[in-house]
Design an enzyme around this catalytic site. Structure first.
Site, PDB file in Angstrom:
ATOM      1  N   HIS A   1       0.834  -1.315  -0.069  1.00  0.00           N
ATOM      2  CA  HIS A   1      -0.095  -0.092  -0.008  1.00  0.00           C
ATOM      3  C   HIS A   1       0.993   1.326  -0.153  1.00  0.00           C
ATOM      4  O   HIS A   1       1.887   1.173   0.595  1.00  0.00           O
ATOM      5  CB  HIS A   1      -0.638   0.042   1.237  1.00  0.00           C
ATOM      6  CG  HIS A   1      -1.890  -0.860   1.347  1.00  0.00           C
ATOM      7  ND1 HIS A   1      -1.297  -2.016   2.249  1.00  0.00           N
ATOM      8  CD2 HIS A   1      -3.035  -0.907   1.488  1.00  0.00           C
ATOM      9  CE1 HIS A   1      -2.305  -3.071   2.387  1.00  0.00           C
ATOM     10  NE2 HIS A   1      -3.487  -2.436   1.968  1.00  0.00           N
TER      11      HIS A   1
ATOM     12  N   ASP B   1       2.444   1.961   3.378  1.00  0.00           N
ATOM     13  CA  ASP B   1       3.108   1.204   4.086  1.00  0.00           C
ATOM     14  C   ASP B   1       4.717   1.431   3.869  1.00  0.00           C
ATOM     15  O   ASP B   1       5.503   1.275   4.627  1.00  0.00           O
ATOM     16  CB  ASP B   1       3.204  -0.478   3.287  1.00  0.00           C
ATOM     17  CG  ASP B   1       1.713  -0.876   3.448  1.00  0.00           C
ATOM     18  OD1 ASP B   1       0.822  -0.353   4.234  1.00  0.00           O
ATOM     19  OD2 ASP B   1       1.510  -1.707   2.430  1.00  0.00           O
TER      20      ASP B   1
HETATM   21  C1  XLS Z   1      -7.703  -6.568   4.449  1.00  0.00           C
HETATM   22  C2  XLS Z   1      -7.139  -7.027   2.924  1.00  0.00           C
HETATM   23  C3  XLS Z   1      -6.087  -5.971   2.514  1.00  0.00           C
HETATM   24  C4  XLS Z   1      -5.754  -5.817   1.011  1.00  0.00           C
HETATM   25  C5  XLS Z   1      -5.096  -4.921   0.535  1.00  0.00           C
HETATM   26  O1  XLS Z   1      -8.157  -7.515   4.814  1.00  0.00           O
HETATM   27  O2  XLS Z   1      -6.764  -8.367   2.867  1.00  0.00           O
HETATM   28  O3  XLS Z   1      -4.875  -6.487   3.051  1.00  0.00           O
HETATM   29  O4  XLS Z   1      -5.465  -7.139   0.438  1.00  0.00           O
HETATM   30  O5  XLS Z   1      -5.616  -3.673   0.715  1.00  0.00           O
END
Ligand code: XLS
Ligand code: NI
Ligand code: NI
Length: 437
Positions: A101, A104
């Site tokens: 993301h 991150d």
């Molecule tokens: C949350 C999601 C998230 C997505 C990416 O539960 O799995 O991590 O994969 O935003």
């Protein structure tokens, strides 16, 4: 640069008999399965958020993870250093891809302009490290849920300014994904849902979400980004109801708003569980619609009702997953993305290796077993035979649209009774699968 995993060398394949916890027993990247290397079949990807930003925090306590490379500040310098650590880890692990993301990888600044500058400074290092190692970006995404401004959602917020902010953020996230040669870009609902219908205009929110995704498609074309767009279904958490609740709901939404040709699905195991489905069900639903794109490979805990994001270790699960993925022709842009985190109790850096090695081996086994089941052919033959009444006679006429109710009534009046059914043989088939596991 200082090494943070000095005691770990490149993880190698040592075969099923190896007792070395820092070796693969099943994942042999260059071994061929159904004419393709394991590396190309599985396209393993490490997630930046859990693996390099996860602290082990839970609602009852602070983080526990020991991460000696992190100086605990929100500085760009710390973020850049973390990138180098991440690539050392991924290189040693032998993971060909990663995913992130925007938030991150780089800290937010005082305003959007500053935040974008921070991102650019970190993307520069990501690019260098990608070039140095050959590790690629599976997909990028934007965090549209962490900052308090997204309290009511992003594209589905009641606050139009928040929609605008989210648009600006996704624009930038697609740009950096493009710059880093990302194979895809994922939209996961975040807070796109509701906690109560008492304050929610559901129709208007869904229309806004569709508008947002159309804008993303337009912008993608405008900048020439060729990566695949994905939607990642999840039924709840953080909101009570997420609009992208499961594969079927996503497909319906995409069709209703004329978006289906621009998106595939990124199916996550734990989200399937929360939706009351199996992973294989979600994969079949996506695959049948030609929209099976990628997977987030984790697993939940049957006794806990939330997204625990554990590393996959069940060979039964990985076998089912790979059976369906192979059935639909395997990954093209997608891959096996470990959207999984080590337990709060597994707080040492070395646990990150054990976790990924275990997940990769579980999937390699699943792949080998699925390929063996397919080679054996008994399972596929059974299904083909089960539907054989459709291959000729009246079944064929129905499928080809040659008959309607009138002809079918005539057919049945003449015949008097339907042909006898045959057994579904569930237990026989379950035993057959176990022959291979
Ligand atoms: C949350 C999601 C998230 C997505 C990416 O539960 O799995 O991590 O994969 O935003
Ligand atoms: Ni996910
Ligand atoms: Ni998830």
């Amino acid at each position: 640069m200082r090494s943070y995993f000095k005691n770990v060398s490149r993880i190698r394949y040592e075969g099923p008999k190896s007792k070395n916890p820092l070796a693969f027993r099943h994942y042999n990247p260059d071994a061929r399965v159904e004419g393709k290397t394991m590396k190309d079949h599985l396209r393993f990807s490490v997630v930046y958020w859990h693996t390099f930003r996860g602290t082990g925090i839970d609602p009852f306590g602070v983080g526990t993870a020991i991460r000696p490379w992190d100086d605990g500040t929100q500085s760009v310098r710390n973020a850049q250093n973390r990138v180098r650590v991440a690539f050392e880890f991924m290189e040693k692990l032998g993971a060909p891809f990663y995913a992130f993301h925007d938030r991150d990888i780089a800290p937010e600044g005082a305003n959007l302009r500053e935040t974008n500058r921070n991102l650019d400074a970190v993307v520069k290092v990501l690019k260098e490290e990608q070039q140095r190692t050959g590790i690629k970006l599976l997909w990028g995404t934007a965090n549209l849920f962490g900052n308090p401004r997204f309290v009511h959602g992003a594209a589905t917020s009641c606050n139009a300014d928040v929609f605008a902010y989210a648009a600006a953020q996704v624009k930038k996230a697609i740009e950096i994904t493009h710059e880093l040669g990302g194979a895809g870009y994922t939209f996961w609902g975040g807070r796109e849902g509701y906690s109560t219908l008492l304050n929610t205009d559901l129709k208007r929110e869904q229309e806004h979400l569709a508008k947002f995704l159309h804008m993303a498609v337009d912008y993608k074309k405008k900048i020439g980004f060729k990566g695949q767009f994905y939607i990642e279904p999840k039924p709840k958490e953080p909101t009570k109801h997420q609009y992208d609740s499961d594969a079927a709901a996503c497909l319906n939404f995409l069709r209703e708003y004329d978006l289906l040709k621009h998106f595939k699905l990124n199916i996550e195991t734990n989200h399937a569980t929360l939706a009351g489905h199996t992973m294989q069900h979600e994969l079949e639903v996506a695959g049948a619609a030609g929209a099976l794109g990628s997977i987030d490979a984790n697993t939940g805990d049957e006794l806990l009702g939330w997204d625990t994001d554990q590393f996959p270790t069940s060979v039964y699960l990985t076998t089912q997953t790979m059976l369906t993925i192979l059935k639909y022709g395997g990954f093209t842009t997608g891959g096996v993305n470990f959207d999984a985190k080590v337990r709060r109790e597994s707080f040492e850096p070395i646990d990150l290796f054990y976790a990924h090695i275990g997940g990769m081996d579980a999937f390699a086994r699943g792949l080998k077993i699925a390929a063996a089941i397919r080679k054996d052919g008994r399972l596929a033959d059974f299904v083909t035979k089960r539907y054989s009444s459709w291959d000729s006679g009246i079944g064929r006429k129905i499928e080809q649209g040659q008959v309607g109710f009138v002809e079918l009534e005539k057919y049945m009046l003449e015949k008097g009774e339907a042909a006898p059914n045959t057994s579904g043989r569930q237990e026989f088939l379950e035993n057959l699968i176990n022959e291979f596991i």
